[in-house]
Design a protein around this motif. Sequence first.
Motif, PDB file in Angstrom:
ATOM      1  N   ILE A  46       0.918  -1.305  -0.035  1.00  0.00           N
ATOM      2  CA  ILE A  46       0.008   0.011   0.055  1.00  0.00           C
ATOM      3  C   ILE A  46       0.719   1.341   0.005  1.00  0.00           C
ATOM      4  CG2 ILE A  46      -1.686   1.376   1.311  1.00  0.00           C
ATOM      5  CD1 ILE A  46      -2.888  -1.511   1.836  1.00  0.00           C
ATOM      6  N   GLU A  47       1.820   1.212   0.811  1.00  0.00           N
ATOM      7  CA  GLU A  47       2.864   2.347   0.788  1.00  0.00           C
ATOM      8  C   GLU A  47       3.533   2.355  -0.444  1.00  0.00           C
ATOM      9  OE1 GLU A  47       7.013   2.477   2.911  1.00  0.00           O
ATOM     10  OE2 GLU A  47       5.253   2.992   4.525  1.00  0.00           O
ATOM     11  N   PHE A  48       3.830   1.669  -1.263  1.00  0.00           N
ATOM     12  CA  PHE A  48       4.386   1.430  -2.486  1.00  0.00           C
ATOM     13  C   PHE A  48       3.279   2.116  -3.447  1.00  0.00           C
ATOM     14  CE2 PHE A  48       5.711  -1.831  -6.232  1.00  0.00           C
ATOM     15  CZ  PHE A  48       6.573  -0.825  -6.634  1.00  0.00           C
ATOM     16  N   VAL A  49       2.052   1.550  -3.306  1.00  0.00           N
ATOM     17  CA  VAL A  49       1.134   2.250  -4.564  1.00  0.00           C
ATOM     18  C   VAL A  49       0.773   3.682  -4.160  1.00  0.00           C
ATOM     19  CG1 VAL A  49      -1.474   2.076  -4.827  1.00  0.00           C
ATOM     20  CG2 VAL A  49      -0.212   0.169  -4.930  1.00  0.00           C
ATOM     21  N   LYS A  50       0.970   3.999  -2.871  1.00  0.00           N
ATOM     22  CA  LYS A  50       0.865   5.456  -2.771  1.00  0.00           C
ATOM     23  C   LYS A  50       2.013   6.407  -2.981  1.00  0.00           C
ATOM     24  CE  LYS A  50      -2.759   4.822   0.455  1.00  0.00           C
ATOM     25  NZ  LYS A  50      -3.613   4.885   1.758  1.00  0.00           N
ATOM     26  N   LEU A  86     -13.225   2.125   3.802  1.00  0.00           N
ATOM     27  CA  LEU A  86     -12.957   0.719   3.898  1.00  0.00           C
ATOM     28  C   LEU A  86     -11.299   0.293   3.586  1.00  0.00           C
ATOM     29  CD1 LEU A  86     -15.265  -0.948   4.918  1.00  0.00           C
ATOM     30  CD2 LEU A  86     -15.335  -2.150   2.897  1.00  0.00           C
ATOM     31  N   PRO A  87     -10.752   0.628   4.637  1.00  0.00           N
ATOM     32  CA  PRO A  87      -9.070   0.435   4.492  1.00  0.00           C
ATOM     33  C   PRO A  87      -8.916  -1.194   4.226  1.00  0.00           C
ATOM     34  CG  PRO A  87      -9.566   1.040   6.628  1.00  0.00           C
ATOM     35  CD  PRO A  87     -10.929   1.217   6.113  1.00  0.00           C
ATOM     36  N   TYR A  88      -7.746  -1.496   3.527  1.00  0.00           N
ATOM     37  CA  TYR A  88      -7.628  -2.987   3.383  1.00  0.00           C
ATOM     38  C   TYR A  88      -5.875  -3.057   3.711  1.00  0.00           C
ATOM     39  CZ  TYR A  88      -5.246  -1.651  -1.145  1.00  0.00           C
ATOM     40  OH  TYR A  88      -4.633  -1.134  -2.138  1.00  0.00           O
ATOM     41  N   GLN A  89      -5.413  -4.233   3.922  1.00  0.00           N
ATOM     42  CA  GLN A  89      -3.957  -4.731   3.856  1.00  0.00           C
ATOM     43  C   GLN A  89      -3.561  -5.439   2.798  1.00  0.00           C
ATOM     44  OE1 GLN A  89      -2.640  -5.709   7.763  1.00  0.00           O
ATOM     45  NE2 GLN A  89      -3.723  -4.035   8.980  1.00  0.00           N
ATOM     46  N   MET A  90      -2.188  -5.593   2.495  1.00  0.00           N
ATOM     47  CA  MET A  90      -2.231  -6.574   1.164  1.00  0.00           C
ATOM     48  C   MET A  90      -1.269  -7.602   2.120  1.00  0.00           C
ATOM     49  SD  MET A  90      -2.890  -7.303  -1.731  1.00  0.00           S
ATOM     50  CE  MET A  90      -3.464  -6.082  -2.632  1.00  0.00           C
ATOM     51  N   ILE A  91      -1.564  -8.806   2.118  1.00  0.00           N
ATOM     52  CA  ILE A  91      -1.005  -9.707   2.947  1.00  0.00           C
ATOM     53  C   ILE A  91       0.123 -10.498   2.126  1.00  0.00           C
ATOM     54  CG2 ILE A  91      -0.866 -11.377   4.989  1.00  0.00           C
ATOM     55  CD1 ILE A  91      -2.303  -8.956   5.869  1.00  0.00           C
ATOM     56  N   GLU A  92       1.239 -10.615   2.256  1.00  0.00           N
ATOM     57  CA  GLU A  92       2.187 -11.443   1.460  1.00  0.00           C
ATOM     58  C   GLU A  92       1.628 -12.517   1.167  1.00  0.00           C
ATOM     59  OE1 GLU A  92       5.332 -10.312  -0.968  1.00  0.00           O
ATOM     60  OE2 GLU A  92       5.130  -9.088   0.783  1.00  0.00           O
ATOM     61  N   PRO A  96      -5.255  -9.450  -0.393  1.00  0.00           N
ATOM     62  CA  PRO A  96      -6.055  -8.472   0.298  1.00  0.00           C
ATOM     63  C   PRO A  96      -7.022  -8.944   1.428  1.00  0.00           C
ATOM     64  CG  PRO A  96      -6.939  -8.707  -1.798  1.00  0.00           C
ATOM     65  CD  PRO A  96      -5.932  -9.707  -1.725  1.00  0.00           C
ATOM     66  N   VAL A  97      -6.885  -8.070   2.669  1.00  0.00           N
ATOM     67  CA  VAL A  97      -7.716  -8.211   3.850  1.00  0.00           C
ATOM     68  C   VAL A  97      -8.358  -6.915   4.059  1.00  0.00           C
ATOM     69  CG1 VAL A  97      -7.700  -9.131   5.966  1.00  0.00           C
ATOM     70  CG2 VAL A  97      -6.436 -10.488   4.518  1.00  0.00           C
ATOM     71  N   ILE A 154     -17.594  -7.022   0.708  1.00  0.00           N
ATOM     72  CA  ILE A 154     -18.589  -7.766   1.662  1.00  0.00           C
ATOM     73  C   ILE A 154     -17.945  -9.058   2.252  1.00  0.00           C
ATOM     74  CG2 ILE A 154     -20.745  -9.436   1.648  1.00  0.00           C
ATOM     75  CD1 ILE A 154     -21.539  -6.518   1.035  1.00  0.00           C
ATOM     76  N   GLU A 155     -17.019  -9.546   1.519  1.00  0.00           N
ATOM     77  CA  GLU A 155     -16.261 -10.717   2.090  1.00  0.00           C
ATOM     78  C   GLU A 155     -14.988 -10.332   2.930  1.00  0.00           C
ATOM     79  OE1 GLU A 155     -16.832 -14.189   1.198  1.00  0.00           O
ATOM     80  OE2 GLU A 155     -18.365 -13.839  -0.539  1.00  0.00           O
ATOM     81  N   GLY A 156     -14.643  -9.256   2.526  1.00  0.00           N
ATOM     82  CA  GLY A 156     -13.323  -8.723   3.386  1.00  0.00           C
ATOM     83  C   GLY A 156     -11.929  -9.468   2.789  1.00  0.00           C
ATOM     84  N   LYS A 157     -12.117 -10.344   1.965  1.00  0.00           N
ATOM     85  CA  LYS A 157     -10.796 -10.995   1.518  1.00  0.00           C
ATOM     86  C   LYS A 157     -11.233 -11.726   0.178  1.00  0.00           C
ATOM     87  CE  LYS A 157     -11.181 -14.970   4.820  1.00  0.00           C
ATOM     88  NZ  LYS A 157     -12.705 -14.977   4.914  1.00  0.00           N
ATOM     89  N   GLY A 158     -10.268 -12.452  -0.509  1.00  0.00           N
ATOM     90  CA  GLY A 158     -10.600 -13.221  -1.731  1.00  0.00           C
ATOM     91  C   GLY A 158     -11.408 -14.280  -1.343  1.00  0.00           C
ATOM     92  N   SER A 159     -12.004 -15.023  -2.286  1.00  0.00           N
ATOM     93  CA  SER A 159     -12.882 -16.394  -1.927  1.00  0.00           C
ATOM     94  C   SER A 159     -13.041 -17.001  -3.248  1.00  0.00           C
ATOM     95  CB  SER A 159     -14.084 -15.731  -1.529  1.00  0.00           C
ATOM     96  OG  SER A 159     -15.076 -16.758  -1.639  1.00  0.00           O
ATOM     97  N   LYS A 160     -13.296 -18.191  -3.312  1.00  0.00           N
ATOM     98  CA  LYS A 160     -13.350 -19.110  -4.510  1.00  0.00           C
ATOM     99  C   LYS A 160     -14.951 -18.836  -5.059  1.00  0.00           C
ATOM    100  CE  LYS A 160      -9.995 -22.639  -4.272  1.00  0.00           C
ATOM    101  NZ  LYS A 160      -9.337 -23.030  -3.242  1.00  0.00           N
TER     102      LYS A 160
END
Length: 342
Positions: A46-50, A86-92, A96-97, A154-160
């Motif tokens: 996120i810091e990178f994108v900004k 709605l902030p998110y984090q990108m977990i390695e 996204p979460v 709605i999900e807050g993260k990826g999903s199948k």
Amino acid sequence: MSIKNDLILRAAKGEQVERVPVWLMRQAGRILPEYRAVRAKSKNFIEFVKNPEMAAEVTIQPVDILGVDAAIIFSDILVIPEAMGLPYQMIESKGPVFEKTVKNRADVEALHVSSGEELNYVIKAIELTKKKLDNRVPLIGFCGAPWTLFAYMIEGKGSKTFSEAKKFLYTQPVLSHLLLEKIALSSINYLNAQIDAGADMVQIFDSWAGVLGPEQYNEFSLRYISMICEGINYRVPVTVFAKDAHFAIEEIAKIKCNTIGLDWTMNAANARKIVGNTKTLQGNADPCMLYSDEKTIEAEASKMLKAFGKDRYIANLGHGLYPDTDFNKVKYFVDCIKNHKF
Ligand code: CP3
């Protein structure tokens, strides 16, 4: 000031081209050692994108290194939910979460329509990139489709299956429309700001189109994509990429976009038959094909070009590059397309 290599813009508008233009989804990313070197300098994604300087630098890398016919601004589709509150984090190696998700009417009402102002860092990155590109190739701006962003919110993260997001559509249709409209209005402001800053064309990524059925797709996704196309007043060519939405191609062809992005599950001749000649097609090599040897890559590139033909076509993959792809193979694929003789 005119762009020296404007092949991709001409292809999108259905004008004459000397050869088929090519760019690759996720071209600015982890396949390039040069990207990883810049990425290592920032604490997190996120810091990178900004950081407009870094974003501009990695946006241009694939133009210099791979020789693609367009740059795509380095950012992410999830900047819109963040701008709406709605902030998110990108977990390695996880993705996204979101800290908070949307659960009820109060949550939807608490989100605001972004004016695009919160995303000034992307606009700065576009201005910087345009300067550094010096009109060599066009710059592609982008956003996520409202449905795909809704699914993450709605999900807050990826999903199948995105079953939580689909449950929301079935159980809260009125509220779903309210949220989708807020996302669409934010996206219109955002894309207009990108275009004002110099984006020469834009792509709308509907990565989770394929979890919906045809009727739901029309009601909850395509309607808002169409609203975005209208909201930017067709100022630049628009590409709609709806992953796994073969069932919706006929309907997508009815909206006023210039180009339809296809994944590898679509056959070129069928797609052309359904879409007709008034739109450009983009795609659709399987990114996994780039794990094969050069002989196979050349044969596949050539097969793809013959199937789509020279006109009203932009060569690309059917989805983003996988991070462990050898960039030499990627460059080879790009060269095969550029050197193809019809
Ligand atoms: O080169 C480009 O195409 C431009 C940059 C770009 C990124 N994301 C950078 C990125 C673009 C166009 C996107 C779009 C995007 N982001 C989509 C739509 C396209 C698609 O792939 O379907 C989606 C669904 C997202 C959400 C997202 N961002 C996920 C699920 C992930 C984690 C999975 C992954 O690939 O790592 C991201 C992270 C992300 N976005 C990375 C990059 C380069 C990797 C993070 C890193 O380098 O640290």
